[in-house]
Structures are given as C-alpha cells and as structure tokens.
Write a protein that holds these residues in place. Structure first.
Motif, PDB file in Angstrom:
ATOM      1  N   GLY A  10     189.328  77.718  25.123  1.00 22.76           N
ATOM      2  CA  GLY A  10     188.064  77.518  24.427  1.00 22.76           C
ATOM      3  C   GLY A  10     187.424  78.823  24.021  1.00 22.76           C
ATOM      4  N   ASN A  26     182.237  77.483  24.152  1.00 23.97           N
ATOM      5  CA  ASN A  26     183.448  77.105  23.427  1.00 23.97           C
ATOM      6  C   ASN A  26     183.938  78.223  22.520  1.00 23.97           C
ATOM      7  OD1 ASN A  26     181.698  77.030  21.288  1.00 23.97           O
ATOM      8  ND2 ASN A  26     181.886  74.848  20.886  1.00 23.97           N
ATOM      9  N   SER A  32     178.828  72.282  20.620  1.00 20.31           N
ATOM     10  CA  SER A  32     179.602  71.123  20.192  1.00 20.31           C
ATOM     11  C   SER A  32     178.937  69.816  20.585  1.00 20.31           C
ATOM     12  CB  SER A  32     181.017  71.201  20.747  1.00 20.31           C
ATOM     13  OG  SER A  32     180.974  71.245  22.163  1.00 20.31           O
ATOM     14  N   ASN A  37     186.204  69.293  22.232  1.00 19.80           N
ATOM     15  CA  ASN A  37     186.763  69.538  20.900  1.00 19.80           C
ATOM     16  C   ASN A  37     187.615  68.354  20.434  1.00 19.80           C
ATOM     17  OD1 ASN A  37     187.034  71.511  18.694  1.00 19.80           O
ATOM     18  ND2 ASN A  37     189.201  71.462  19.222  1.00 19.80           N
ATOM     19  N   PRO A 104     190.739  75.364  19.171  1.00 16.87           N
ATOM     20  CA  PRO A 104     189.422  75.493  19.786  1.00 16.87           C
ATOM     21  C   PRO A 104     188.353  75.850  18.754  1.00 16.87           C
ATOM     22  CG  PRO A 104     191.059  76.749  21.004  1.00 16.87           C
ATOM     23  CD  PRO A 104     191.719  76.259  19.761  1.00 16.87           C
ATOM     24  N   GLY A 107     186.450  71.655  15.639  1.00 17.39           N
ATOM     25  CA  GLY A 107     185.834  70.351  15.473  1.00 17.39           C
ATOM     26  C   GLY A 107     184.465  70.380  14.823  1.00 17.39           C
TER      27      GLY A 107
END
Length: 130
Positions: A10, A26, A32, A37, A104, A107
């Motif tokens: 991450g 992350n 996030s 993720n 990582p 997303g």
C-alpha cells in the motif's frame, strides 16, 4: 510530520512517531473512504459497466438521429459515442483482467473519473432526449 520510507504494497503512510515504523496510509495522499483498494476497484468495475450501458443508450439515440437526418454532425456524435464506448470497454476489461490496473492507490482516482463520466453521460442522455 514524518513520512515512512519503503513499505507494504500500500505504500508508505504517515505514522507520527519517530519515522521508524510503517505508516498506515495507502500511499496515495488521497484516502480511500475507509474501503480497501480491492473494494474500490470492484466499485470502479461496476461504474465502468454502468458507463458502458449509458453509452449504448446514447449510441442507440444517436444512430436513430443519424438515420433520420443523415447529417455530418449526427455522424460525428455516433463516432464519438463509439470511440468512448471502445475506451470504456477496454479500460473496464483491463480492470477485470490485468493485475497492474489494480495496483495500490489506483482505486480512488479511477472512481472519481468513472463517477464524473457517469454523471456527464447522464446529463448528455437527458439533453439528447429533449
């Protein structure tokens, strides 16, 4: 404020302390939303599929207009929708199959791009229906 060096998959994150321990972030500096993720990637895939559906609706509408008017402008709209559909199909396919697209921190940025595109296509469909 101390940022860690190398870290887990991450990436480094802020820990506080003396900088010798791994951080819990992350590695993106974005956050996030409390999701992993992989969960965000799943949401991204679903948004990509929704965008593909919206583009198919838009393409259907544009093809109907092109058959009716046969103008260069409506042909351009058909070409635009086809190219955007191709881009979304390829990108969503890569998210499903290519591990590098699930890396990582990927997303959250993809989520923002997909959600903006979803709302933009929704507006475009609404305007086209009128």
């Amino acid at each position: 404020m101390q940022v860690g060096g190398t870290g887990d998959p991450g990436g480094p994150g802020y820990h506080g302390g003396n900088g010798t321990e791994m951080g819990g972030g992350n590695g993106t500096g974005i956050g996030s939303f409390g999701f992993e993720n992989s969960q965000i990637i799943t949401i991204d895939i679903l948004l990509g599929i929704a965008n593909i559906c919206l583009l198919l609706i838009l393409l259907y509408m544009y093809l109907g207009s092109y058959r009716k008017f046969k103008s260069q402008f409506t042909f351009g709209l058909v070409a635009f929708a086809l190219l955007l559909l191709l881009q979304n199909a390829l990108f969503t396919g890569f998210l499903l199959t290519v591990e590098g697209f699930k890396g990582p921190g990927m997303g959250t940025p993809i989520f923002f791009l997909n959600i903006i595109e979803f709302f933009a296509l929704s507006v475009l469909i609404g305007v086209t229906k009128e």
